[in-house]
Design a protein around this motif. Sequence first.
Motif, PDB file in Angstrom:
ATOM      1  N   THR A 207       0.793  -1.214  -0.042  1.00  0.00           N
ATOM      2  CA  THR A 207       0.008   0.187   0.175  1.00  0.00           C
ATOM      3  C   THR A 207       0.734   1.450  -0.019  1.00  0.00           C
ATOM      4  O   THR A 207       2.059   1.360   0.734  1.00  0.00           O
ATOM      5  N   LEU A 208       0.549   2.235  -0.750  1.00  0.00           N
ATOM      6  CA  LEU A 208       1.402   3.292  -1.138  1.00  0.00           C
ATOM      7  C   LEU A 208       0.466   4.593  -0.831  1.00  0.00           C
ATOM      8  O   LEU A 208      -0.456   4.733  -1.585  1.00  0.00           O
ATOM      9  N   ALA A 209       0.954   5.487  -0.056  1.00  0.00           N
ATOM     10  CA  ALA A 209       0.266   6.806   0.158  1.00  0.00           C
ATOM     11  C   ALA A 209       1.379   7.763  -0.554  1.00  0.00           C
ATOM     12  O   ALA A 209       2.656   7.836  -0.167  1.00  0.00           O
ATOM     13  N   VAL A 210       0.612   8.577  -1.443  1.00  0.00           N
ATOM     14  CA  VAL A 210       1.633   9.387  -2.604  1.00  0.00           C
ATOM     15  C   VAL A 210       1.240  10.718  -2.300  1.00  0.00           C
ATOM     16  O   VAL A 210      -0.070  11.083  -2.519  1.00  0.00           O
ATOM     17  N   GLY A 211       2.163  11.645  -2.368  1.00  0.00           N
ATOM     18  CA  GLY A 211       1.936  12.994  -1.963  1.00  0.00           C
ATOM     19  C   GLY A 211       1.737  13.705  -3.494  1.00  0.00           C
ATOM     20  O   GLY A 211       1.963  13.116  -4.478  1.00  0.00           O
ATOM     21  N   GLY A 212       1.418  15.072  -3.338  1.00  0.00           N
ATOM     22  CA  GLY A 212       1.209  15.981  -4.415  1.00  0.00           C
ATOM     23  C   GLY A 212      -0.410  16.205  -4.697  1.00  0.00           C
ATOM     24  O   GLY A 212      -1.129  15.716  -4.048  1.00  0.00           O
ATOM     25  N   PHE A 213      -0.555  17.226  -5.742  1.00  0.00           N
ATOM     26  CA  PHE A 213      -1.773  17.760  -5.622  1.00  0.00           C
ATOM     27  C   PHE A 213      -1.806  18.306  -7.118  1.00  0.00           C
ATOM     28  O   PHE A 213      -1.104  19.461  -7.630  1.00  0.00           O
ATOM     29  N   GLY A 214      -2.626  17.686  -8.044  1.00  0.00           N
ATOM     30  CA  GLY A 214      -2.429  17.885  -9.543  1.00  0.00           C
ATOM     31  C   GLY A 214      -1.022  17.365  -9.693  1.00  0.00           C
ATOM     32  O   GLY A 214      -0.696  16.458  -9.664  1.00  0.00           O
ATOM     33  N   LEU A 215      -0.360  18.460 -10.400  1.00  0.00           N
ATOM     34  CA  LEU A 215       1.069  18.048 -10.880  1.00  0.00           C
ATOM     35  C   LEU A 215       2.069  18.909  -9.903  1.00  0.00           C
ATOM     36  O   LEU A 215       3.072  18.897 -10.183  1.00  0.00           O
ATOM     37  N   CYS A 216       1.679  19.206  -8.707  1.00  0.00           N
ATOM     38  CA  CYS A 216       2.394  20.045  -7.911  1.00  0.00           C
ATOM     39  C   CYS A 216       2.870  19.281  -6.691  1.00  0.00           C
ATOM     40  O   CYS A 216       2.077  18.443  -6.009  1.00  0.00           O
ATOM     41  N   GLY A 217       4.282  19.281  -6.380  1.00  0.00           N
ATOM     42  CA  GLY A 217       4.687  18.522  -5.325  1.00  0.00           C
ATOM     43  C   GLY A 217       4.685  17.025  -5.517  1.00  0.00           C
ATOM     44  O   GLY A 217       4.567  16.218  -4.475  1.00  0.00           O
ATOM     45  N   VAL A 218       4.730  16.470  -6.627  1.00  0.00           N
ATOM     46  CA  VAL A 218       4.601  14.839  -6.923  1.00  0.00           C
ATOM     47  C   VAL A 218       5.783  14.397  -6.870  1.00  0.00           C
ATOM     48  O   VAL A 218       7.000  14.842  -7.446  1.00  0.00           O
ATOM     49  N   PRO A 219       6.003  13.301  -5.828  1.00  0.00           N
ATOM     50  CA  PRO A 219       7.549  12.469  -6.007  1.00  0.00           C
ATOM     51  C   PRO A 219       7.805  11.715  -7.239  1.00  0.00           C
ATOM     52  O   PRO A 219       7.860  10.662  -7.048  1.00  0.00           O
ATOM     53  N   ASP A 220       7.828  12.453  -8.222  1.00  0.00           N
ATOM     54  CA  ASP A 220       8.184  11.890  -9.321  1.00  0.00           C
ATOM     55  C   ASP A 220       9.199  10.858  -9.764  1.00  0.00           C
ATOM     56  O   ASP A 220       9.333   9.782 -10.389  1.00  0.00           O
ATOM     57  N   ALA A 221      10.441  11.129  -9.061  1.00  0.00           N
ATOM     58  CA  ALA A 221      11.527  10.504  -9.196  1.00  0.00           C
ATOM     59  C   ALA A 221      11.475   9.269  -8.299  1.00  0.00           C
ATOM     60  O   ALA A 221      11.904   8.139  -8.947  1.00  0.00           O
ATOM     61  N   LEU A 222      10.860   9.033  -7.187  1.00  0.00           N
ATOM     62  CA  LEU A 222      10.486   7.762  -6.543  1.00  0.00           C
ATOM     63  C   LEU A 222       9.725   7.020  -7.519  1.00  0.00           C
ATOM     64  O   LEU A 222       9.596   5.911  -7.592  1.00  0.00           O
ATOM     65  N   ILE A 223       8.442   7.741  -7.908  1.00  0.00           N
ATOM     66  CA  ILE A 223       7.406   6.923  -8.673  1.00  0.00           C
ATOM     67  C   ILE A 223       8.060   6.226  -9.920  1.00  0.00           C
ATOM     68  O   ILE A 223       7.961   4.892 -10.286  1.00  0.00           O
ATOM     69  N   ALA A 224       8.997   7.061 -10.495  1.00  0.00           N
ATOM     70  CA  ALA A 224       9.830   6.349 -11.612  1.00  0.00           C
ATOM     71  C   ALA A 224      10.889   5.209 -11.289  1.00  0.00           C
ATOM     72  O   ALA A 224      10.835   4.351 -12.033  1.00  0.00           O
ATOM     73  N   ALA A 225      11.480   5.546 -10.018  1.00  0.00           N
ATOM     74  CA  ALA A 225      12.195   4.391  -9.563  1.00  0.00           C
ATOM     75  C   ALA A 225      11.349   3.021  -9.487  1.00  0.00           C
ATOM     76  O   ALA A 225      11.931   2.073  -9.554  1.00  0.00           O
ATOM     77  N   ILE A 226      10.259   3.287  -8.942  1.00  0.00           N
ATOM     78  CA  ILE A 226       9.532   1.941  -8.654  1.00  0.00           C
ATOM     79  C   ILE A 226       9.052   1.404 -10.103  1.00  0.00           C
ATOM     80  O   ILE A 226       9.030   0.065 -10.238  1.00  0.00           O
ATOM     81  N   THR A 227       8.753   2.380 -11.148  1.00  0.00           N
ATOM     82  CA  THR A 227       8.387   1.798 -12.347  1.00  0.00           C
ATOM     83  C   THR A 227       9.430   0.976 -12.855  1.00  0.00           C
ATOM     84  O   THR A 227       9.380   0.090 -13.683  1.00  0.00           O
ATOM     85  N   GLU A 228      10.877   1.372 -12.462  1.00  0.00           N
ATOM     86  CA  GLU A 228      11.964   0.517 -13.115  1.00  0.00           C
ATOM     87  C   GLU A 228      11.858  -0.893 -12.612  1.00  0.00           C
ATOM     88  O   GLU A 228      12.553  -1.898 -13.221  1.00  0.00           O
ATOM     89  N   GLY A 229      11.237  -1.073 -11.515  1.00  0.00           N
ATOM     90  CA  GLY A 229      11.312  -2.466 -10.686  1.00  0.00           C
ATOM     91  C   GLY A 229      10.037  -3.502 -11.505  1.00  0.00           C
ATOM     92  O   GLY A 229       9.521  -2.951 -12.347  1.00  0.00           O
ATOM     93  N   ARG A 230       9.872  -4.371 -10.704  1.00  0.00           N
ATOM     94  CA  ARG A 230       8.953  -5.635 -11.128  1.00  0.00           C
ATOM     95  C   ARG A 230       7.817  -5.586 -10.267  1.00  0.00           C
ATOM     96  O   ARG A 230       6.768  -6.266 -10.475  1.00  0.00           O
ATOM     97  N   ALA A 231       7.668  -4.684  -8.950  1.00  0.00           N
ATOM     98  CA  ALA A 231       6.611  -4.907  -8.096  1.00  0.00           C
ATOM     99  C   ALA A 231       5.259  -4.459  -8.833  1.00  0.00           C
ATOM    100  O   ALA A 231       5.254  -3.626  -9.535  1.00  0.00           O
ATOM    101  N   THR A 232       4.188  -4.977  -8.393  1.00  0.00           N
ATOM    102  CA  THR A 232       2.932  -4.701  -9.088  1.00  0.00           C
ATOM    103  C   THR A 232       1.818  -4.853  -7.871  1.00  0.00           C
ATOM    104  O   THR A 232       1.863  -5.190  -6.941  1.00  0.00           O
ATOM    105  N   ASP A 233       0.782  -4.645  -8.470  1.00  0.00           N
ATOM    106  CA  ASP A 233      -0.795  -4.832  -7.621  1.00  0.00           C
ATOM    107  C   ASP A 233      -0.727  -3.853  -6.496  1.00  0.00           C
ATOM    108  O   ASP A 233      -0.967  -4.309  -5.288  1.00  0.00           O
TER     109      ASP A 233
END
Length: 263
Positions: free
Chosen positions: A31-57
């Motif tokens: 379970t992931l709680a993810v910050g941001g409001f619209g496109l402001c303050g989004v933890p984009d680097a962390l999300i991109a890093a997760i996308t590089e891995g294989r974890a899902t669901d």
Amino acid sequence: MNALMKGSSRMNSKVVDTAVAAVADISSGATLAVGGFGLCGVPDALIAAITEGRATDFEVFSNNCGVDDYGLGILLSAGRIARVTASYVGENKEFARQYLGGELEVELIPQGTLAERLRAGGAGIPAFYTPAGVGTPISDGGLPWRYASDGSVALASPPKEVREFGRRRYVLEESIVADFALVHAAVGDTEGNLVFEKSAMNFNPLVAMAGRITIAQVERLVPAGELDPAHVHLPGVFVQRIVHTGAQEKRIEKRTVRQEATR
């Protein structure tokens, strides 16, 4: 030394070298709680890093699910999110397609209720009563959480407990505690104390409180003691890992320009 802390100056340092290392232990079904409001303050680097891995669901708690090519929209397009609890999802066409096609489970709740569910989770409060949503499908149940492939409702929200206090009705809402919280801050120190920039404060501090393990990406990392305590928006006690990702791209969600007047 734990691989996540490799290169840190102290054994117990919260500083992690890279975003990939910071999210390396996030596994499928988390379970992931993810910050941001619209496109402001989004933890984009962390999300991109997760996308590089294989974890899902993943089960995600966030104000919104990004746009098709940014933020959580990247994980969503990759089919890595199973369930979303959010208050606004109108800017993501892929989100609508997956939801209406029965590929994604969605719980939509009032924005203030989402904020308080996150804050309550961080404060150790298991549930609370609120007037928001009383007398609607929020409290009465019946909201479509998941559709079947033929367009019928496969899973609907259950009714919630409603009580009366001072002659007014309130609905019981459960707090949110996530396995991991991902946040973006303008400045952080090596002890995890964070300073957020303007609108990025809307959900990032609350999300950070709600994570069992909170990971912060920061644009500027400073030594402990450099931040004025009066200017700290979130104390480091809520942050377990911090990674310096540098300046973030400032995206515009909707660009509106005025037509040049013709003579």
